[in-house]
Design a protein around this motif. Structure first.
Motif, PDB file in Angstrom:
ATOM      1  N   ASP A 168       0.692  -1.429  -0.048  1.00 46.76           N
ATOM      2  CA  ASP A 168       0.026   0.027  -0.032  1.00 46.76           C
ATOM      3  C   ASP A 168       0.726   1.300   0.167  1.00 46.76           C
ATOM      4  O   ASP A 168       0.460   2.194  -0.702  1.00 46.76           O
ATOM      5  CB  ASP A 168      -0.898   0.046   1.147  1.00 46.76           C
ATOM      6  N   GLU A 169       1.986   1.138   0.707  1.00 49.12           N
ATOM      7  CA  GLU A 169       2.772   2.393   0.552  1.00 49.12           C
ATOM      8  C   GLU A 169       3.635   2.769  -0.358  1.00 49.12           C
ATOM      9  O   GLU A 169       3.612   3.694  -0.989  1.00 49.12           O
ATOM     10  CB  GLU A 169       4.164   2.143   1.767  1.00 49.12           C
ATOM     11  N   VAL A 170       3.826   1.481  -1.279  1.00 52.27           N
ATOM     12  CA  VAL A 170       4.539   1.869  -2.696  1.00 52.27           C
ATOM     13  C   VAL A 170       3.539   2.349  -3.765  1.00 52.27           C
ATOM     14  O   VAL A 170       3.970   3.133  -4.340  1.00 52.27           O
ATOM     15  CB  VAL A 170       5.217   0.517  -2.927  1.00 52.27           C
ATOM     16  N   ILE A 171       2.222   1.520  -3.512  1.00 51.32           N
ATOM     17  CA  ILE A 171       1.256   2.095  -4.398  1.00 51.32           C
ATOM     18  C   ILE A 171       0.823   3.575  -4.115  1.00 51.32           C
ATOM     19  O   ILE A 171       0.819   4.188  -5.180  1.00 51.32           O
ATOM     20  CB  ILE A 171      -0.087   1.192  -4.024  1.00 51.32           C
ATOM     21  N   ARG A 172       0.848   3.988  -3.040  1.00 51.08           N
ATOM     22  CA  ARG A 172       0.706   5.426  -2.731  1.00 51.08           C
ATOM     23  C   ARG A 172       1.727   6.285  -3.237  1.00 51.08           C
ATOM     24  O   ARG A 172       1.352   7.371  -3.978  1.00 51.08           O
ATOM     25  CB  ARG A 172       0.471   5.693  -1.167  1.00 51.08           C
ATOM     26  N   GLU A 173       3.117   5.777  -3.091  1.00 50.53           N
ATOM     27  CA  GLU A 173       4.002   6.567  -3.773  1.00 50.53           C
ATOM     28  C   GLU A 173       4.040   6.576  -5.214  1.00 50.53           C
ATOM     29  O   GLU A 173       4.279   7.907  -5.955  1.00 50.53           O
ATOM     30  CB  GLU A 173       5.505   5.875  -3.276  1.00 50.53           C
ATOM     31  N   ILE A 174       3.627   5.516  -5.996  1.00 54.06           N
ATOM     32  CA  ILE A 174       3.631   5.550  -7.296  1.00 54.06           C
ATOM     33  C   ILE A 174       2.604   6.580  -7.943  1.00 54.06           C
ATOM     34  O   ILE A 174       2.498   7.220  -8.807  1.00 54.06           O
ATOM     35  CB  ILE A 174       3.541   4.158  -8.031  1.00 54.06           C
ATOM     36  N   GLU A 175       1.377   6.324  -7.263  1.00 52.10           N
ATOM     37  CA  GLU A 175       0.116   7.227  -7.431  1.00 52.10           C
ATOM     38  C   GLU A 175       0.446   8.693  -7.595  1.00 52.10           C
ATOM     39  O   GLU A 175       0.076   9.648  -8.127  1.00 52.10           O
ATOM     40  CB  GLU A 175      -1.047   6.745  -6.657  1.00 52.10           C
ATOM     41  N   PHE A 176       1.207   9.105  -6.386  1.00 54.43           N
ATOM     42  CA  PHE A 176       1.771  10.476  -6.250  1.00 54.43           C
ATOM     43  C   PHE A 176       2.427  10.893  -7.204  1.00 54.43           C
ATOM     44  O   PHE A 176       2.359  11.997  -8.054  1.00 54.43           O
ATOM     45  CB  PHE A 176       2.577  10.546  -4.974  1.00 54.43           C
ATOM     46  N   GLY A 177       3.532  10.094  -7.523  1.00 55.67           N
ATOM     47  CA  GLY A 177       4.209  10.533  -8.875  1.00 55.67           C
ATOM     48  C   GLY A 177       3.441  10.665 -10.150  1.00 55.67           C
ATOM     49  O   GLY A 177       3.737  11.610 -10.862  1.00 55.67           O
ATOM     50  N   ARG A 178       2.405   9.699 -10.206  1.00 57.01           N
ATOM     51  CA  ARG A 178       1.544   9.893 -11.476  1.00 57.01           C
ATOM     52  C   ARG A 178       0.877  10.974 -11.489  1.00 57.01           C
ATOM     53  O   ARG A 178       0.453  11.577 -12.659  1.00 57.01           O
ATOM     54  CB  ARG A 178       0.704   8.756 -11.783  1.00 57.01           C
ATOM     55  N   GLY A 179       0.622  11.702 -10.467  1.00 53.51           N
ATOM     56  CA  GLY A 179      -0.171  13.032 -10.275  1.00 53.51           C
ATOM     57  C   GLY A 179       0.913  14.285 -10.965  1.00 53.51           C
ATOM     58  O   GLY A 179       0.203  15.180 -10.973  1.00 53.51           O
ATOM     59  N   GLN A 180       2.220  13.864 -11.039  1.00 50.32           N
ATOM     60  CA  GLN A 180       3.078  14.938 -11.482  1.00 50.32           C
ATOM     61  C   GLN A 180       3.191  15.095 -12.865  1.00 50.32           C
ATOM     62  O   GLN A 180       3.230  13.816 -13.559  1.00 50.32           O
ATOM     63  CB  GLN A 180       4.520  14.727 -10.992  1.00 50.32           C
ATOM     64  N   SER A 181       3.320  16.000 -13.659  1.00 53.95           N
ATOM     65  CA  SER A 181       3.372  16.057 -15.203  1.00 53.95           C
ATOM     66  C   SER A 181       4.926  16.289 -15.526  1.00 53.95           C
ATOM     67  O   SER A 181       5.719  17.108 -14.692  1.00 53.95           O
ATOM     68  CB  SER A 181       2.645  17.328 -15.805  1.00 53.95           C
ATOM     69  N   GLN A 182       5.346  15.768 -16.485  1.00 55.70           N
ATOM     70  CA  GLN A 182       6.813  15.924 -16.997  1.00 55.70           C
ATOM     71  C   GLN A 182       6.697  16.298 -18.570  1.00 55.70           C
ATOM     72  O   GLN A 182       6.053  15.815 -19.272  1.00 55.70           O
ATOM     73  CB  GLN A 182       7.782  14.833 -16.718  1.00 55.70           C
ATOM     74  N   LEU A 183       7.497  17.187 -19.028  1.00 53.21           N
ATOM     75  CA  LEU A 183       7.877  17.443 -20.391  1.00 53.21           C
ATOM     76  C   LEU A 183       8.661  16.525 -21.026  1.00 53.21           C
ATOM     77  O   LEU A 183       9.981  16.315 -20.491  1.00 53.21           O
ATOM     78  CB  LEU A 183       8.393  18.816 -20.723  1.00 53.21           C
ATOM     79  N   PHE A 184       8.244  15.652 -22.145  1.00 48.13           N
ATOM     80  CA  PHE A 184       9.241  14.691 -22.748  1.00 48.13           C
ATOM     81  C   PHE A 184       9.672  15.484 -24.158  1.00 48.13           C
ATOM     82  O   PHE A 184       8.754  15.855 -24.821  1.00 48.13           O
ATOM     83  CB  PHE A 184       8.469  13.455 -22.907  1.00 48.13           C
ATOM     84  N   ASP A 185      10.933  15.064 -24.292  1.00 52.72           N
ATOM     85  CA  ASP A 185      11.563  15.670 -25.535  1.00 52.72           C
ATOM     86  C   ASP A 185      11.182  14.786 -26.802  1.00 52.72           C
ATOM     87  O   ASP A 185      11.520  13.599 -26.617  1.00 52.72           O
ATOM     88  CB  ASP A 185      13.074  15.841 -25.452  1.00 52.72           C
ATOM     89  N   LEU A 186      10.533  15.353 -27.775  1.00 53.35           N
ATOM     90  CA  LEU A 186      10.055  14.217 -28.861  1.00 53.35           C
ATOM     91  C   LEU A 186      10.990  14.790 -30.048  1.00 53.35           C
ATOM     92  O   LEU A 186      10.935  14.131 -31.182  1.00 53.35           O
ATOM     93  CB  LEU A 186       8.705  15.042 -29.410  1.00 53.35           C
ATOM     94  N   GLY A 187      12.202  15.461 -29.911  1.00 51.69           N
ATOM     95  CA  GLY A 187      13.172  15.515 -31.045  1.00 51.69           C
ATOM     96  C   GLY A 187      12.694  16.812 -31.877  1.00 51.69           C
ATOM     97  O   GLY A 187      11.659  17.209 -31.948  1.00 51.69           O
ATOM     98  N   LEU A 188      13.661  17.236 -32.524  1.00 51.12           N
ATOM     99  CA  LEU A 188      13.581  18.588 -33.211  1.00 51.12           C
ATOM    100  C   LEU A 188      12.744  19.578 -32.625  1.00 51.12           C
ATOM    101  O   LEU A 188      12.068  20.428 -33.136  1.00 51.12           O
ATOM    102  CB  LEU A 188      12.801  18.296 -34.498  1.00 51.12           C
ATOM    103  N   GLY A 189      12.901  19.747 -31.303  1.00 50.52           N
ATOM    104  CA  GLY A 189      12.600  21.157 -30.721  1.00 50.52           C
ATOM    105  C   GLY A 189      11.100  20.750 -30.259  1.00 50.52           C
ATOM    106  O   GLY A 189      10.620  21.555 -29.389  1.00 50.52           O
ATOM    107  N   GLY A 190      10.535  19.519 -30.414  1.00 50.48           N
ATOM    108  CA  GLY A 190       9.156  19.431 -29.792  1.00 50.48           C
ATOM    109  C   GLY A 190       9.380  18.608 -28.975  1.00 50.48           C
ATOM    110  O   GLY A 190      10.039  17.932 -28.066  1.00 50.48           O
ATOM    111  N   GLN A 191       7.966  19.046 -27.649  1.00 54.63           N
ATOM    112  CA  GLN A 191       7.868  18.630 -26.479  1.00 54.63           C
ATOM    113  C   GLN A 191       6.471  18.136 -26.155  1.00 54.63           C
ATOM    114  O   GLN A 191       5.789  18.601 -26.873  1.00 54.63           O
ATOM    115  CB  GLN A 191       8.306  19.660 -25.309  1.00 54.63           C
ATOM    116  N   GLU A 192       6.302  17.339 -25.311  1.00 52.31           N
ATOM    117  CA  GLU A 192       4.738  16.703 -25.046  1.00 52.31           C
ATOM    118  C   GLU A 192       4.653  16.795 -23.356  1.00 52.31           C
ATOM    119  O   GLU A 192       5.636  15.940 -22.739  1.00 52.31           O
ATOM    120  CB  GLU A 192       4.540  15.639 -25.663  1.00 52.31           C
ATOM    121  N   GLU A 193       3.687  17.087 -22.880  1.00 51.04           N
ATOM    122  CA  GLU A 193       3.707  17.035 -21.566  1.00 51.04           C
ATOM    123  C   GLU A 193       2.789  15.781 -21.035  1.00 51.04           C
ATOM    124  O   GLU A 193       1.675  15.371 -21.838  1.00 51.04           O
ATOM    125  CB  GLU A 193       2.705  18.295 -21.079  1.00 51.04           C
ATOM    126  N   ARG A 194       3.395  14.722 -20.370  1.00 50.27           N
ATOM    127  CA  ARG A 194       2.504  13.501 -19.990  1.00 50.27           C
ATOM    128  C   ARG A 194       2.536  13.289 -18.478  1.00 50.27           C
ATOM    129  O   ARG A 194       3.465  14.097 -17.572  1.00 50.27           O
ATOM    130  CB  ARG A 194       3.691  12.465 -20.415  1.00 50.27           C
TER     131      ARG A 194
END
Length: 232
Positions: free
Chosen positions: A13-39
């Protein structure tokens, strides 16, 4: 002299909560050629098993352990650092069969899993399974504390099957099924219409890739155009 050095473990349960918390955060992924996508970070892709489903399937076999306190000599020898030493001290008779990581096998799973298997020579049907989950960043670090499970081979594979993911798609008005298992690098594709039946394995990152492959297979069989679409 005893001191407060120990091998830390956490509950599912503790690890699940930690993963779920992380999934609530957004991150910009580099798509190459200057493109980015938020996931959302570490959320499962379209054709991936969700690590959380696997943890929930394993939860009935969880072993809750108190921290294992060691002597200063143990600490200086860094025995506290190794999960193999820890489990073999806690479970009398347990012998490590070595470790592995789903990353080494390109497993289709949302968060990679580092695992160690321990067997008991005198109890063939039971084993101890110690795992920790990769949370983010460099695969060489950034893991959760270990979780410990005691179960049989049958119970382990039942948990893998329960966590496997099934996705439906449609080609030419007939439904097909994709099965994703963390045990297989490739996904299984099954499709059947009035005259033909397909059952094959492939690597794919999206349902549309699967639909295109099924279309190609059908064209080879019937030599005609096939309209396909993926279910939402």
């Amino acid at each position: 002299m005893w001191n407060t050095y120990y091998q830390k473990t956490e509950t599912v349960d503790e690890v699940i909560r930690e993963i779920e918390f992380g999934r609530g955060q957004s991150q910009l992924f580099d798509l190459g050629l200057g493109g980015q996508e938020e996931r959302k970070y570490n959320s499962p892709d379209e054709l991936e098993v969700d690590t959380l489903d696997f943890l929930r399937a394993l939860k009935p076999y969880e072993v809750r352990l108190q921290p294992y306190f060691m002597t200063d000599d143990d600490y200086r020898n860094e025995n506290y650092f190794y999960i193999e030493d820890y489990v073999e001290r806690i479970f009398v008779g347990a012998k490590s069969s070595g470790g592995d990581n789903t990353f080494n096998h390109n497993s289709p799973i949302s968060n990679d899993i580092e695992s160690y298997l321990f067997t008991f020579p005198e109890i063939e049907e039971r084993f101890v399974y110690a795992i920790r989950i990769h949370l983010h960043g460099d695969i060489r670090g950034n893991y959760s504390p270990y979780m410990i499970f005691s179960l049989s081979c049958e119970e382990y594979f039942d948990a893998v099957y329960e966590a496997s993911r099934k996705v439906e798609f449609e080609v030419r008005g007939f439904s097909g099924k994709i099965t994703i298992s963390q045990m297989e690098e490739e996904i299984r594709v099954e499709y059947e219409d009035e005259e033909r039946k397909l059952d094959f394995y492939m690597c794919a990152e999206s349902v549309n890739e699967v639909v295109e492959r099924v279309e190609e297979e059908l064209k080879e069989l019937v030599g005609g155009e096939v309209d396909g679409k993926a279910d939402e």
